[in-house]
Design a protein around this motif. Structure first.
Motif, PDB file in Angstrom:
ATOM      1  N   CYS A   8     -27.748  -0.399  27.808  1.00  0.00           N
ATOM      2  CA  CYS A   8     -28.169  -1.142  26.617  1.00  0.00           C
ATOM      3  C   CYS A   8     -27.900  -2.636  26.813  1.00  0.00           C
ATOM      4  O   CYS A   8     -26.952  -3.034  27.495  1.00  0.00           O
ATOM      5  CB  CYS A   8     -27.410  -0.651  25.390  1.00  0.00           C
ATOM      6  N   PHE A  41     -29.869   4.693  18.361  1.00  0.00           N
ATOM      7  CA  PHE A  41     -29.725   4.576  19.811  1.00  0.00           C
ATOM      8  C   PHE A  41     -30.718   5.532  20.476  1.00  0.00           C
ATOM      9  O   PHE A  41     -30.785   6.711  20.112  1.00  0.00           O
ATOM     10  CB  PHE A  41     -28.307   4.958  20.249  1.00  0.00           C
ATOM     11  N   ASP A  42     -31.478   5.036  21.423  1.00  0.00           N
ATOM     12  CA  ASP A  42     -32.411   5.905  22.145  1.00  0.00           C
ATOM     13  C   ASP A  42     -32.600   5.372  23.550  1.00  0.00           C
ATOM     14  O   ASP A  42     -32.507   4.164  23.785  1.00  0.00           O
ATOM     15  CB  ASP A  42     -33.762   5.988  21.425  1.00  0.00           C
ATOM     16  N   GLU A  43     -32.897   6.280  24.463  1.00  0.00           N
ATOM     17  CA  GLU A  43     -33.035   5.878  25.866  1.00  0.00           C
ATOM     18  C   GLU A  43     -34.334   5.150  26.138  1.00  0.00           C
ATOM     19  O   GLU A  43     -34.471   4.483  27.165  1.00  0.00           O
ATOM     20  CB  GLU A  43     -32.935   7.111  26.771  1.00  0.00           C
ATOM     21  N   THR A  44     -35.325   5.273  25.247  1.00  0.00           N
ATOM     22  CA  THR A  44     -36.619   4.628  25.470  1.00  0.00           C
ATOM     23  C   THR A  44     -37.111   4.009  24.166  1.00  0.00           C
ATOM     24  O   THR A  44     -36.607   4.315  23.080  1.00  0.00           O
ATOM     25  CB  THR A  44     -37.684   5.625  25.949  1.00  0.00           C
ATOM     26  N   PRO A  45     -38.147   3.171  24.260  1.00  0.00           N
ATOM     27  CA  PRO A  45     -38.740   2.620  23.034  1.00  0.00           C
ATOM     28  C   PRO A  45     -39.418   3.675  22.167  1.00  0.00           C
ATOM     29  O   PRO A  45     -39.804   3.382  21.032  1.00  0.00           O
ATOM     30  CB  PRO A  45     -39.766   1.610  23.570  1.00  0.00           C
ATOM     31  N   TYR A  81     -38.288   5.718  20.290  1.00  0.00           N
ATOM     32  CA  TYR A  81     -37.101   6.154  19.558  1.00  0.00           C
ATOM     33  C   TYR A  81     -37.480   7.051  18.386  1.00  0.00           C
ATOM     34  O   TYR A  81     -38.566   6.965  17.820  1.00  0.00           O
ATOM     35  CB  TYR A  81     -36.290   4.942  19.084  1.00  0.00           C
ATOM     36  N   VAL A 106     -32.474  -1.074  16.457  1.00  0.00           N
ATOM     37  CA  VAL A 106     -32.835  -0.099  17.476  1.00  0.00           C
ATOM     38  C   VAL A 106     -32.238  -0.578  18.799  1.00  0.00           C
ATOM     39  O   VAL A 106     -32.518  -1.701  19.240  1.00  0.00           O
ATOM     40  CB  VAL A 106     -34.357   0.068  17.608  1.00  0.00           C
ATOM     41  N   ILE A 109     -32.017   0.226  22.693  1.00  0.00           N
ATOM     42  CA  ILE A 109     -32.682   0.988  23.741  1.00  0.00           C
ATOM     43  C   ILE A 109     -31.845   0.964  25.011  1.00  0.00           C
ATOM     44  O   ILE A 109     -31.348  -0.083  25.430  1.00  0.00           O
ATOM     45  CB  ILE A 109     -34.085   0.409  24.033  1.00  0.00           C
ATOM     46  N   GLY A 110     -31.710   2.129  25.632  1.00  0.00           N
ATOM     47  CA  GLY A 110     -30.964   2.225  26.877  1.00  0.00           C
ATOM     48  C   GLY A 110     -29.878   3.283  26.795  1.00  0.00           C
ATOM     49  O   GLY A 110     -29.819   4.076  25.845  1.00  0.00           O
ATOM     50  N   ASP A 111     -29.025   3.295  27.776  1.00  0.00           N
ATOM     51  CA  ASP A 111     -27.927   4.262  27.851  1.00  0.00           C
ATOM     52  C   ASP A 111     -26.657   3.633  27.285  1.00  0.00           C
ATOM     53  O   ASP A 111     -26.070   2.734  27.892  1.00  0.00           O
ATOM     54  CB  ASP A 111     -27.710   4.669  29.310  1.00  0.00           C
TER      55      ASP A 111
END
Length: 562
Positions: A202, A307-311, A313, A323, A325-327
């Motif tokens: 992130c 929190f999400d690994e990609t857009p 979400y 929002v 994005i990432g780990d």
């Protein structure tokens, strides 16, 4: 023998180079070259499954359990269409599948040729990537092409966000490829290796904003939806414990056993016994199961961090104010816990949760939700739990407290009731560990063909079959207000599953009470292979029990007096 088909061996090499180690094959004629190439590779674990729909869900379960892409291989025509439900689930639940479909060549399409449909791009927007290979022929440059396409497919399935990809392979007759040992061109191809990129961390600026929001929050909560076991789930549990923020953990979040977890929040919310709404929500994972939780959060008017690994979400309530994005795993392990003092808010949640637990202990009768709760809580560390959709997952989410070390899964991407047996068997075969599936009778009926894969089991696989004579979930929904038409939704039936279970080589147990259920479950978890423990209940009973339980909890918490 067709010497033009040796590049199909190169295609399988590309799959292996991308990380594919398992394949589920459904029989057919047009996929003959793929089957032989897979058989002769030597490095792949292969499973044969007669039913394409069940085969695809079985592959999905294996892929989610192993964390590796699994190939599912079928012949042309409507066989391909039968893969669609599992492809949809894999896309929305982010599970890596490589769908390999054999096809007729272009000159046989749109001319009435047998078993020929419009296969290219058949899965549309429900795959991450799709391609059609050239028809294999005896050319080294084409072997390189097919190998590269296959490796790209496997890497695309594994990359963030994980998901299904589709490779359509047209073949001309004759369909028998040369043996791998006779394919001299393979030895001339250069070595190839693929590795997907790790998820990006992130952005520090985004995490700084989250820390700032935490520093001014008075009533923060952490909400976790379905997640796989691993560093992220561990990081969330660690952060919640260190910070003291109440953790509302879904049954599939792998976080419910955290010291910060608030048991039975669904019942607390339904009873109107929750503390003040949060002013900050930190959301991880997929959408939570609890409808009461989702409704409560929508009304909270809080800052909402997703929190999400990609857009891509997940935020079905359109509540996100931040929002990220990432780990977030490194941050979750490093962020200081003392960003605020939330002990009072946590104590309020603990008080409500303890009241719910007492109400459960003192009141719960023998009904379908109690059967699910008992089965889930009887599992031991190392066991695998798979929950069917409709009532079983809702009952488990509301009532059950699984032990630490029990992995919990469900098909919550599209939340269908099809393919659940096959998915659970895929988990069991891939893990090699004792596995419990809790499932309703309509969902069980939908995937009876999936029981054929029970022959692949080397460990215990127990199905707790909650049989209420139809779709009992509709008794909890608005359709119940029309008793004159409710049967059109519940679809009552008189199916006897016992002879079907035995036909597939399984052990069948009829559980008339809690003791019989636990005996059947305990013995089944010690016996390799398939055991089905069936418990029957009246279709209309569950809503009444929940109404009484919620009313008792509300009374105990003094909600009615407010």
């Amino acid at each position: 023998m067709n010497p033009d088909l040796w590049p199909v061996h190169a295609l399988v090499d590309g799959l292996y180079a991308s990380g594919v180690r398992r394949a589920v094959i459904s029989p057919g004629s047009r996929n003959t070259p793929l089957v032989f190439a897979l058989l002769e590779h030597g490095g792949l674990e292969l499973v044969s499954h007669m039913d394409e729909r069940s085969a695809a869900f079985f592959a999905l379960g294996m892929a989610r359990q192993s964390g590796e892409p699994v190939a599912v291989v079928c012949t042309s025509g409507t066989a391909v269409a039968n893969l669609y439900p599992a492809v949809v689930e894999a896309y929305f639940s982010r599970v890596p599948l490589v769908v390999l479909t054999a096809d007729r060549p272009a000159e046989l399409r749109e001319v009435g040729a047998n078993q020929t449909i419009r296969q290219p791009n058949l899965f549309g927007a429900h795959v991450k990537w799709a391609c059609e290979t050239p028809v294999p022929e005896d050319r080294s440059d084409l072997a390189l092409d097919l190998r590269g396409l296959a490796m790209r497919a496997g890497l695309a399935a594994r990359s963030v966000p994980e998901g299904p990809v589709h490779v359509n392979v047209p073949f001309r007759e004759p369909l028998l490829p040369p043996r791998r040992s006779d394919s001299a061109g393979l030895a001339e191809l250069p070595a190839i290796h693929g590795q997907p990129a790790a998820g990006a961390p992130c952005a520090p600026s985004a995490l700084a904003q989250v820390e700032e929001a935490l520093s001014r929050a008075r009533r923060p909560v952490i909400v976790t939806g379905p997640m796989r076991p691993g560093p992220l789930a561990q990081g969330v549990a660690r952060f919640a414990g260190a910070s003291g923020i109440p953790l509302l953990a879904d049954i599939l979040s792998q976080c419910r056993d955290s010291e910060a977890s608030v048991p039975h929040y669904d019942l607390v919310l339904r009873a109107g016994a929750a503390p003040e709404p949060p002013d900050l929500v930190l959301r991880f994972g997929g959408e939570p199961t609890s409808k009461a939780l989702s409704s409560w959060l929508r009304k909270a008017r809080a800052e909402f961090v997703v929190f999400d690994e990609t857009p891509l979400y997940r935020d079905s309530g359109h509540q996100a104010t931040h929002v990220v994005i990432g780990d977030p795993t490194p941050w979750l392990h490093e962020v200081p816990g003392a960003l605020g003092d939330w002990s009072e808010y946590r104590a309020a949640w603990r008080h409500a949760s303890d009241a719910a637990r007492r109400a459960l202990r003192e009141f719960l009768p023998w009904f379908e939700g109690e059967a699910v709760r008992m089965a889930v809580e009887a599992l031991n560390p190392g066991h695998v739990l798979v929950l069917g959709n409709s009532r079983p997952i809702r009952d488990a989410d509301a009532l059950a407290l699984p032990r630490a070390g029990v992995e919990a899964y469900g098909n919550r991407g599209a939340s269908g009731i099809d393919g659940v047996i096959s998915t659970a068997l895929g988990h069991a075969v891939a893990s090699g560990r004792p596995t419990l599936l809790a499932i309703g009778d309509v969902s069980f009926y939908h995937d009876l063909n999936g029981l054929a894969a029970a022959r692949e089991l080397s460990s215990p696989f127990v199905v707790v079959l909650v049989h209420n004579g139809g779709g009992g979930i509709f008794r909890h929904l608005a359709q119940a207000e029309r008793p004159d038409a409710i049967d059109w939704f519940t679809t009552p039936h008189e199916l006897d599953f016992a002879p079907i279970v035995r036909a597939y080589g399984g052990t069948y147990v009829c559980a008339g009470d809690a003791n019989a259920l636990m005996t059947g479950l305990r013995e089944g978890m010690e016996r390799p292979g398939l055991t089905v423990v069936e418990a029957r209940f009246p279709n209309e009973e569950s809503p009444r029990v929940y109404r009484d339980l919620v009313a008792r909890l509300a009374s105990a918490m003094g909600v009615g007096a407010r």
